[in-house]
Design an enzyme around this catalytic site. Structure first.
Site, PDB file in Angstrom:
ATOM      1  CG  ASP A  93      10.391  28.358 -40.303  1.00 16.57           C
ATOM      2  OD1 ASP A  93      11.336  29.167 -40.281  1.00 16.57           O
ATOM      3  OD2 ASP A  93       9.262  28.639 -40.725  1.00 16.57           O
ATOM      4  CB  ALA A 129      -0.921   0.001   1.223  1.00 17.43           C
ATOM      5  CG  ASP A 164       5.213  29.065 -42.042  1.00 15.67           C
ATOM      6  OD1 ASP A 164       6.446  29.182 -42.271  1.00 15.67           O
ATOM      7  OD2 ASP A 164       4.412  30.007 -42.215  1.00 15.67           O
ATOM      8  CG  ASP A 200       6.017  34.161 -38.844  1.00 13.05           C
ATOM      9  OD1 ASP A 200       6.638  35.227 -38.902  1.00 13.05           O
ATOM     10  OD2 ASP A 200       5.597  33.567 -39.847  1.00 13.05           O
TER      11      ASP A 200
END
Length: 896
Positions: A624, A284, A620, A330
């Site tokens: 990057d 326990a 994107d 960005d």
């Protein structure tokens, strides 16, 4: 029979015949379905899923479970068969729950994995569509563009300056220039098969079309064993800390249990009883369920993030989100709307600042008409559902015209275009010729200084007058004023023609009549401004990184409330002049970077990380990817992001919105907070169980709890409640505290203190309950402390259940936080309570658990004791808040 080595030797016609496909229409949908059945999914083989039986047996391999099984065997041999059966039943139930938790976590992660799987463009039945790469079949006609992963082994049939990076297959880091021409040589090495594009490689430049030749395990990627090994799931930093903590707790718990066993023997308790108690207590005391609870909480958090337009691709990223200290974003589309919008007009010697709902007068509408006619933006759809596509600046004219109630398509039909001079970067303008109101007119729009140079007249509300040098100078000043506000300015002019046709072409853009100036911008998102303010409150710095001009970047930054010590943007040229040491030293002073390249992004991230910050970076494009990989949290754009950027990221936001990133950070903080609540609950309850038995034995009382009691409580109260705490809703003040230090101990910020004192508190309350019941046993002359054990058993169980509400709000009063806001916790509370009451109210289970039926007086005492943790912790919270408030007041007075 198809052979992978022959595709580069085949002419395009031979490829299409072999694969029975069409270079214009691609495959028919029915044929795709047949081939999917024939060739299977376009994916690499994965590890076989582990069966439920294997998972169950794996649960049985846990050391503490094996100890329990041995204990059950000993019990059986000593004639304690009921105890043996109960222990085995609890072991089996515990294992089933463990399998259920694992299965649930895995299913959640698998669902999220499917959401983030790459997609590709394919032509089927003559129409281009985007599909999951797994759906591709041999013969499919795929479209490749810069930023795409190559989805299968493809024979190229149309190539436009295509370059592909194949380092994952060939080790060559430079991109390979591709062609569609057949290769005559045989036995050509992989890197020289320049009319092929292979699965897993990356398109870095150009465009192409190709026919899928091989899919799945028949691709070159599939043939390389080392490339197809499925990576193991990475453990999160918290999971690693908890695993280490579990080992320490196991050693300490076993030590304490050994101590309890020895003291119990010395006190004259039965050896077998103390042996079973010690084993039950050891089982326990060790929170073996914590790792699975953490995994489930993280996975559930990932599912919640999907609903908030964020897809987290890696489990550790959820945890890291809550520690984010810097968000580099960005500008275009993330902090702004990515939609050029008219902001102001200069017409008829007036400046009109546009706001929503403004109605334009006749002069302004004529200028708008000129801008709509001298315009290549395409208008489709119908009223209330217009779809406008084209260059963003041209779309801005059409959007304003539609907002003014103009029927753009009708205006274009009534003034048809009969000639044009397209935009040219040298002239910086475009002109179109129209038949307008039975007259021939040319309309011109472009750079204000260039157009004013060619204007001799000006339109004043329908009257054409000579344009004076002073007026030209004034108009150039208006242009400068607009530009200083980071507005993009275009001038609009016209000319009445006599004949039209070839003889007028050389003179279309001379002796023009000036109509006016139009000023537009990509406006900041309102929600981004609120999100940045929230970040500031949360101790998170926001940094704008853009390829746009410095003036534009600063204008947007000011509107968004982004502070900058310099008062101006740092440009890429200035970054080039800085050394890495200089950038790291001054990085905290800069909030806006303009005209930067992807290489600069990497330097910026590294500089922040060297300071010890946790950095989120958006991206994107293909270029990057390095910055996304090096950031602690790489965030790819779901709409404009390339597949390469998504593949390098930790998280994808589906709406390209900065506010979504901040929402994800907030959710990350809440997830971690919920995990810590589960840790606090489990450890404090475990300490309470150890404390009551150790204290009772040390002061000479009988053992308050039987082994079955301890195992039952561990099963019923701990598991359900700890899991339910992972569903705690968002805390109001979660974004009003500084980010958590990921290197800090999980016991920091007072967690260790709360675990310790609340555990001891539960133990002492349970001891009081035992003492109360034991007095009744002694008064009745009972040989066994049945009432004492019953009181201790019920008090410990219900005290832990009520204690879960303390854990909901570690530093805030429960009454301010709210009791009923977590329906899952309420459900777990009542389920555990019902199971516990069933044990005490049912005669059969009372005999098995060796407990007594409680009378009214015992129930009254029990009720007061189980509610005591709520009262004690509420008092502690009140005192602590007053102490903190006094310290803050004293600090303010000292500063004054």
């Amino acid at each position: 029979m198809r052979c992978i080595m022959e595709w580069y030797n085949q002419e395009i016609q031979g490829v299409t015949e072999t694969l029975r496909t069409d270079l214009e229409r691609g495959l028919e949908q029915g044929e795709v379905a047949k081939r999917q059945e024939q060739y299977g999914l376009n994916k690499l083989d994965e590890k076989k899923p582990v069966s439920l039986l294997s998972r169950f047996l794996h649960q049985m391999k846990d050391f503490m479970i094996l100890v329990l099984i041995v204990a059950a065997g000993i019990s059986f041999l000593l004639g304690e068969r009921v105890d043996a059966v109960i222990i085995l039943a609890i072991v089996i139930i515990n294992a089933v729950l463990g399998v259920f938790q694992e299965e649930r976590a895995e299913r959640a992660l698998e669902a999220l994995k499917k959401l983030s799987s790459p997609h590709t463009k394919v032509v089927r039945e003559g129409r281009q569509a985007t599909v999951n790469v797994e759906e591709l079949v041999p013969g499919d006609l795929v479209v490749l563009e810069a930023g795409d992963f190559v989805p299968a082994d493809v024979r190229l049939v149309q190539v436009m300056d295509l370059q592909v990076e194949e380092s994952s297959l060939t080790g060559e880091s430079l991109p390979v220039q591709k062609t569609s021409e057949v290769i005559r040589e045989t036995d050509v090495s992989l890197g020289d098969r320049i009319n092929m594009a292979f699965m897993g490689s990356v398109v870095t430049y150009g465009r192409a079309r190709g026919v899928v030749a091989e899919t799945g395990m028949k691709t070159q990627m599939g043939s390389i064993a080392k490339m197809i090994a499925e990576t193991e799931e990475e453990a999160t930093p918290l999971q690693k800390k908890l695993a280490s903590l579990g080992k320490i707790l196991a050693i300490v718990s076993l030590g304490v249990c050994l101590l309890i066993f020895m003291v119990g023997i010395l006190r004259g308790n039965e050896v077998f009883e103390m042996f079973m108690t010690s084993i039950a207590l050891a089982v326990a005391a060790i929170p073996e369920g914590l790792p699975s609870i953490v995994t489930i909480t993280l996975a559930l958090g990932m599912q919640r993030l999907v609903k908030k337009k964020s897809i987290v691709r890696r489990l550790p990223a959820v945890e890291t989100l809550g520690s984010t200290t810097v968000i580099c974003s960005d500008k275009t589309g993330t902090l702004t709307m990515n939609k050029m919008t008219m902001q102001a007009l200069q017409v008829d010697a007036r400046i009109l600042e546009l706001t929503q709902g403004d109605e334009l007068d006749e002069a302004a509408r004529f200028m708008l008409l000129a801008g709509v006619l001298c315009n290549d933006a395409n208008v489709e759809g119908s009223e209330d559902d217009w779809v406008v596509t084209g260059d963003p600046t041209e779309v801005a004219y059409v959007d304003l015209a539609l907002a003014q109630g103009m029927d753009v398509r009708k205006e274009r039909e009534e003034a048809p275009r009969i000639d044009e001079l397209p935009f040219d970067s040298d002239r910086k303008m475009m002109s179109t010729v129209h038949r307008y109101r039975d007259q021939l007119y040319s309309f011109t729009k472009g750079a204000p200084d260039e157009i004013l140079e060619r204007c001799t007249h000006i339109d004043r509300n329908g009257r054409v007058e000579v344009l004076s040098p002073e007026e030209k100078l004034h108009l150039l000043e208006v242009n400068e004023e607009f530009s200083s506000r980071a507005l993009r300015v275009l001038a609009v002019a016209c000319k009445r023609l006599e004949k039209g046709g070839e003889e007028d072409r050389p003179y279309l853009e001379n002796c023009l009549t000036f109509i006016g100036l139009t000023a537009m911008m990509d406006p900041p998102r309102e929600e981004a401004k609120e999100a940045i303010a929230l970040c500031k409150k949360a101790g998170i710095r926001t940094v704008m990184i853009t390829g746009d001009h410095g003036i534009t970047a600063m204008a947007i930054a000011k509107k968004l409330g982004m502070e900058n010590d310099r008062g101006e943007a740092v440009t890429g040229i200035q970054l080039n002049a800085m050394s890495d040491d200089e950038l790291e030293r001054d990085i905290d002073r800069y909030r806006v970077y303009a005209r930067v390249s992807p290489e600069h992004k990497v330097r910026i991230v590294k500089a922040w990380k060297k300071r010890g910050d946790i950095v989120a970076m958006t991206g994107d494009g293909v270029n990057d990817a390095p910055a996304l990989k090096i950031a602690d949290i790489g965030v790819a754009m779901g709409i404009t992001g390339t597949e390469v950027a998504k593949g390098a990221s930790d998280m994808i936001i589906n709406d390209d919105n900065f506010a979504t990133i901040v929402t994800a950070v907030k959710e990350g903080r809440q997830i971690f907070s919920n995990i810590l609540k589960s840790v606090q609950f489990l450890l404090s309850c475990n300490i309470g169980e150890i404390a009551v038995i150790l204290a009772a034995i040390m002061i000479g009382l009988p053992t308050p709890l039987r082994p079955i009691h301890i195992l039952w409580i561990n099963l019923v109260t701990d598991s359900f409640i700890a899991l339910a705490l992972g569903f705690e809703p968002e805390e109001k003040h979660i974004m009003e505290v500084p980010p958590r230090n990921p290197e800090a101990s999980i016991f920091s910020d007072g967690l260790g203190w709360r675990v310790a004192y609340q555990g001891i508190m539960i133990g002492l309350i349970t001891l009081v309950a035992f003492w109360w019941g034991y007095r009744i046993d002694m008064a009745q002359g009972s040989a066994e402390p049945l009432m004492g054990s019953t009181m201790a058993f019920m008090t410990l169980a219900f005290a832990q259940l009520f204690h879960s509400f303390n854990v909901k709000s570690p530093g805030i009063s429960l009454f301010k936080k709210g009791i009923l806001d977590n329906k899952t916790l309420i459900g777990a509370f009542f389920l555990s309570a019902a199971l516990q009451l069933t044990v005490v109210l049912t005669p059969v289970t009372r005999r098995i658990f060796e407990i007594e039926k409680l009378g009214i007086s015992e129930v009254k005492v029990l009720s007061m004791l189980v509610l005591a943790p709520l009262v004690i912790v509420e008092v502690e919270k009140l005192l602590t808040s007053r102490i903190i408030a006094k310290r803050q007041k004293d600090k303010k007075e000292e500063e004054m």
